[in-house]
Design a protein around this motif. Structure first.
Motif, PDB file in Angstrom:
ATOM      1  N   ARG A  40       0.752  -1.267   0.123  1.00 46.46           N
ATOM      2  CA  ARG A  40       0.004  -0.054  -0.081  1.00 46.46           C
ATOM      3  C   ARG A  40       0.719   1.265  -0.105  1.00 46.46           C
ATOM      4  NH1 ARG A  40      -3.216  -3.250   3.620  1.00 46.46           N
ATOM      5  NH2 ARG A  40      -2.191  -2.303   5.404  1.00 46.46           N
ATOM      6  N   GLY A  41       1.929   1.329   0.844  1.00 51.87           N
ATOM      7  CA  GLY A  41       2.963   2.251   0.898  1.00 51.87           C
ATOM      8  C   GLY A  41       3.617   2.504  -0.580  1.00 51.87           C
ATOM      9  N   ALA A  42       3.694   1.226  -1.314  1.00 51.10           N
ATOM     10  CA  ALA A  42       4.335   1.663  -2.444  1.00 51.10           C
ATOM     11  C   ALA A  42       3.584   2.303  -3.629  1.00 51.10           C
ATOM     12  CB  ALA A  42       5.123   0.214  -3.210  1.00 51.10           C
ATOM     13  N   ALA A  43       2.432   1.671  -3.364  1.00 45.88           N
ATOM     14  CA  ALA A  43       1.143   2.235  -4.376  1.00 45.88           C
ATOM     15  C   ALA A  43       1.046   3.781  -4.204  1.00 45.88           C
ATOM     16  CB  ALA A  43       0.002   1.501  -4.069  1.00 45.88           C
ATOM     17  N   THR A  44       0.959   4.228  -3.063  1.00 42.82           N
ATOM     18  CA  THR A  44       0.839   5.699  -2.502  1.00 42.82           C
ATOM     19  C   THR A  44       2.141   6.462  -3.446  1.00 42.82           C
ATOM     20  OG1 THR A  44      -0.356   5.029  -0.653  1.00 42.82           O
ATOM     21  CG2 THR A  44       0.560   7.513  -0.740  1.00 42.82           C
ATOM     22  N   GLN A  45       3.245   5.874  -3.144  1.00 38.47           N
ATOM     23  CA  GLN A  45       4.414   6.482  -3.588  1.00 38.47           C
ATOM     24  C   GLN A  45       4.494   6.748  -5.116  1.00 38.47           C
ATOM     25  OE1 GLN A  45       6.765   8.035  -1.987  1.00 38.47           O
ATOM     26  NE2 GLN A  45       7.710   8.677  -4.064  1.00 38.47           N
ATOM     27  N   LEU A  46       3.934   5.551  -5.500  1.00 37.65           N
ATOM     28  CA  LEU A  46       3.872   5.559  -7.263  1.00 37.65           C
ATOM     29  C   LEU A  46       2.831   6.508  -7.710  1.00 37.65           C
ATOM     30  CD1 LEU A  46       4.791   4.404  -9.883  1.00 37.65           C
ATOM     31  CD2 LEU A  46       2.760   2.559  -9.471  1.00 37.65           C
ATOM     32  N   SER A  47       1.599   6.606  -6.888  1.00 39.10           N
ATOM     33  CA  SER A  47       0.613   7.585  -7.433  1.00 39.10           C
ATOM     34  C   SER A  47       1.249   8.801  -7.281  1.00 39.10           C
ATOM     35  CB  SER A  47      -0.410   7.429  -6.321  1.00 39.10           C
ATOM     36  OG  SER A  47      -1.631   8.453  -6.872  1.00 39.10           O
ATOM     37  N   ALA A  48       1.868   9.278  -6.294  1.00 37.55           N
ATOM     38  CA  ALA A  48       2.736  10.635  -6.119  1.00 37.55           C
ATOM     39  C   ALA A  48       3.811  10.923  -7.251  1.00 37.55           C
ATOM     40  CB  ALA A  48       3.206  10.622  -4.858  1.00 37.55           C
ATOM     41  N   SER A  49       4.560   9.928  -7.449  1.00 35.25           N
ATOM     42  CA  SER A  49       5.543   9.967  -8.509  1.00 35.25           C
ATOM     43  C   SER A  49       4.872   9.959  -9.991  1.00 35.25           C
ATOM     44  CB  SER A  49       6.408   8.730  -8.292  1.00 35.25           C
ATOM     45  OG  SER A  49       7.210   8.788  -7.313  1.00 35.25           O
ATOM     46  N   LEU A  50       3.623   9.507  -9.972  1.00 35.55           N
ATOM     47  CA  LEU A  50       3.150   9.633 -11.534  1.00 35.55           C
ATOM     48  C   LEU A  50       2.593  10.831 -11.594  1.00 35.55           C
ATOM     49  CD1 LEU A  50       2.133   7.820 -13.751  1.00 35.55           C
ATOM     50  CD2 LEU A  50       0.260   7.341 -12.702  1.00 35.55           C
ATOM     51  N   ALA A  51       1.917  11.399 -10.506  1.00 35.63           N
ATOM     52  CA  ALA A  51       1.384  12.819 -10.734  1.00 35.63           C
ATOM     53  C   ALA A  51       2.405  13.848 -10.980  1.00 35.63           C
ATOM     54  CB  ALA A  51       0.796  13.083  -9.304  1.00 35.63           C
ATOM     55  N   MET A  52       3.699  13.841 -10.446  1.00 37.17           N
ATOM     56  CA  MET A  52       4.801  14.556 -10.582  1.00 37.17           C
ATOM     57  C   MET A  52       5.146  14.469 -12.180  1.00 37.17           C
ATOM     58  SD  MET A  52       8.483  14.725  -8.709  1.00 37.17           S
ATOM     59  CE  MET A  52       7.582  15.205  -7.118  1.00 37.17           C
ATOM     60  N   ALA A  53       5.142  13.086 -12.504  1.00 35.04           N
ATOM     61  CA  ALA A  53       5.743  13.024 -14.039  1.00 35.04           C
ATOM     62  C   ALA A  53       4.803  13.548 -14.839  1.00 35.04           C
ATOM     63  CB  ALA A  53       6.409  11.626 -14.169  1.00 35.04           C
ATOM     64  N   ARG A  54       3.651  13.281 -14.524  1.00 29.30           N
ATOM     65  CA  ARG A  54       2.355  13.959 -15.479  1.00 29.30           C
ATOM     66  C   ARG A  54       2.442  15.227 -15.897  1.00 29.30           C
ATOM     67  NH1 ARG A  54      -1.875  12.707 -12.059  1.00 29.30           N
ATOM     68  NH2 ARG A  54      -1.861  10.472 -13.090  1.00 29.30           N
ATOM     69  N   ALA A  55       2.900  16.031 -14.535  1.00 30.99           N
ATOM     70  CA  ALA A  55       3.027  17.416 -14.781  1.00 30.99           C
ATOM     71  C   ALA A  55       4.225  17.781 -15.469  1.00 30.99           C
ATOM     72  CB  ALA A  55       2.911  18.181 -13.371  1.00 30.99           C
ATOM     73  N   ARG A  56       5.358  16.993 -15.245  1.00 28.55           N
ATOM     74  CA  ARG A  56       6.631  17.294 -16.218  1.00 28.55           C
ATOM     75  C   ARG A  56       6.963  16.117 -16.792  1.00 28.55           C
ATOM     76  NH1 ARG A  56       6.555  20.140 -11.375  1.00 28.55           N
ATOM     77  NH2 ARG A  56       7.639  18.468 -10.205  1.00 28.55           N
ATOM     78  N   PRO A  57       6.522  15.770 -17.913  1.00 27.42           N
ATOM     79  CA  PRO A  57       7.061  14.544 -18.482  1.00 27.42           C
ATOM     80  C   PRO A  57       8.466  14.517 -19.198  1.00 27.42           C
ATOM     81  CG  PRO A  57       5.209  15.240 -19.668  1.00 27.42           C
ATOM     82  CD  PRO A  57       5.273  15.931 -18.486  1.00 27.42           C
ATOM     83  N   LEU A  58       8.961  15.688 -19.367  1.00 29.89           N
ATOM     84  CA  LEU A  58      10.103  15.917 -20.124  1.00 29.89           C
ATOM     85  C   LEU A  58      11.340  16.126 -19.085  1.00 29.89           C
ATOM     86  CD1 LEU A  58       8.668  18.091 -22.922  1.00 29.89           C
ATOM     87  CD2 LEU A  58       9.655  15.911 -23.147  1.00 29.89           C
ATOM     88  N   GLN A  59      10.955  16.245 -17.671  1.00 28.22           N
ATOM     89  CA  GLN A  59      11.981  16.513 -16.713  1.00 28.22           C
ATOM     90  C   GLN A  59      12.526  15.021 -16.516  1.00 28.22           C
ATOM     91  OE1 GLN A  59      10.639  18.127 -12.908  1.00 28.22           O
ATOM     92  NE2 GLN A  59      12.422  19.443 -13.111  1.00 28.22           N
ATOM     93  N   PRO A  60      13.845  14.961 -16.499  1.00 31.97           N
ATOM     94  CA  PRO A  60      14.523  13.494 -16.283  1.00 31.97           C
ATOM     95  C   PRO A  60      14.366  13.168 -14.628  1.00 31.97           C
ATOM     96  CG  PRO A  60      15.876  15.080 -17.607  1.00 31.97           C
ATOM     97  CD  PRO A  60      14.805  15.825 -17.183  1.00 31.97           C
ATOM     98  N   GLU A  61      14.486  14.217 -13.727  1.00 29.68           N
ATOM     99  CA  GLU A  61      14.137  14.058 -12.407  1.00 29.68           C
ATOM    100  C   GLU A  61      12.959  13.426 -12.057  1.00 29.68           C
ATOM    101  OE1 GLU A  61      15.031  16.479 -13.927  1.00 29.68           O
ATOM    102  OE2 GLU A  61      17.282  16.920 -13.211  1.00 29.68           O
ATOM    103  N   ALA A  62      11.918  13.855 -12.766  1.00 28.72           N
ATOM    104  CA  ALA A  62      10.448  13.487 -12.400  1.00 28.72           C
ATOM    105  C   ALA A  62      10.413  11.752 -12.969  1.00 28.72           C
ATOM    106  CB  ALA A  62       9.199  14.196 -13.007  1.00 28.72           C
ATOM    107  N   VAL A  63      10.889  11.575 -14.052  1.00 29.30           N
ATOM    108  CA  VAL A  63      10.929  10.431 -14.803  1.00 29.30           C
ATOM    109  C   VAL A  63      11.690   9.350 -13.752  1.00 29.30           C
ATOM    110  CG1 VAL A  63      11.130   9.061 -16.739  1.00 29.30           C
ATOM    111  CG2 VAL A  63      10.194  11.303 -17.134  1.00 29.30           C
ATOM    112  N   ALA A  64      12.773  10.130 -13.402  1.00 27.62           N
ATOM    113  CA  ALA A  64      13.384   8.868 -12.651  1.00 27.62           C
ATOM    114  C   ALA A  64      12.768   8.660 -11.428  1.00 27.62           C
ATOM    115  CB  ALA A  64      15.013   9.569 -12.280  1.00 27.62           C
TER     116      ALA A  64
END
Length: 211
Positions: free
Chosen positions: A76-100
């Motif tokens: 459940r914690g990993a799913a929450t972290q993935l959701s947060a990281s996905l939201a960040m990458a969704r806003a900046r898909p061209l930013q390498p740090e967000a995709v990393a």
């Protein structure tokens, strides 16, 4: 020089080339964003599947061994972290740090999923033996009473079904990731190629990162 026809011809050709090169870079960058949108949609459905799986396991909590509780909490914690990281990458898909960050969160989720499934599979094997004994006793009791049991609850969905759904979502997400990676490769190659690289520096086109 300013009155020379050759100068204005060369200047016009350079302007037309610059405009065409800029439009090409914009199209390639838009393709990266669009293909990430497709990957994002698959990941959202993947997270929804995890929500269903977690809800199904909550029903089984009284019968869940204590050893498997940490694995479920980690999932459940990993799913929450993935959701947060996905939201960040969704806003900046061209930013390498967000995709990393998204890649790292996805890897953690995969590890937690496999570990949790192993723990639950061991528990399910124990349950199957106990359920067989209960069914046998219930059958004998029904024969003695002369009637069959009605209104019984359906059995808990087996882990094999969850694995099949997980693998299906994972396959779709991997395919979308490959399409995104292909768009990233084309975009990065275009902004690194001379003389388009000069325009890329002027207009701030930066290399993206693949998944």
């Amino acid at each position: 020089m300013w009155s020379s026809p050759l100068f204005w011809i060369a200047f016009s050709l350079a302007m037309f080339w610059a405009l065409g090169a800029y439009n090409r870079l914009m199209r390639l960058r838009s393709a990266v964003v669009q293909t990430f949108g497709s990957f994002d949609a698959h990941m959202v459905r993947w997270l929804a599947l995890l929500g269903e799986f977690a809800a199904a396991q909550e029903v089984r909590v009284p019968a869940t061994p204590a050893a498997s509780v940490p694995e479920m909490a980690a999932l459940r914690g990993a799913a929450t972290q993935l959701s947060a990281s996905l939201a960040m990458a969704r806003a900046r898909p061209l930013q390498p740090e967000a995709v990393a960050a998204l890649i790292a969160a996805r890897d953690v989720l995969l590890a937690c999923w496999h570990k949790g499934m192993q723990a639950l599979a061991a528990h399910q094997a124990e349950e199957e033996g106990e359920d067989a004994q209960k069914i046998e006793k219930a059958g004998k009791a029904a024969e003695d009473a002369g009637s069959a049991c009605e209104g019984a609850q359906p059995p808990v969905q087996r882990l094999e079904q969850w694995r099949a759904r997980w693998d299906d979502h994972a396959q779709q997400a991997d395919q979308a990731a490959r399409v995104f990676n292909g768009a990233v490769v084309q975009y990065n190659a275009a902004i690194a190629q001379f003389p388009a690289s000069l325009l890329a520096r002027v207009f701030g086109f930066k290399a993206a990162r693949s998944l």
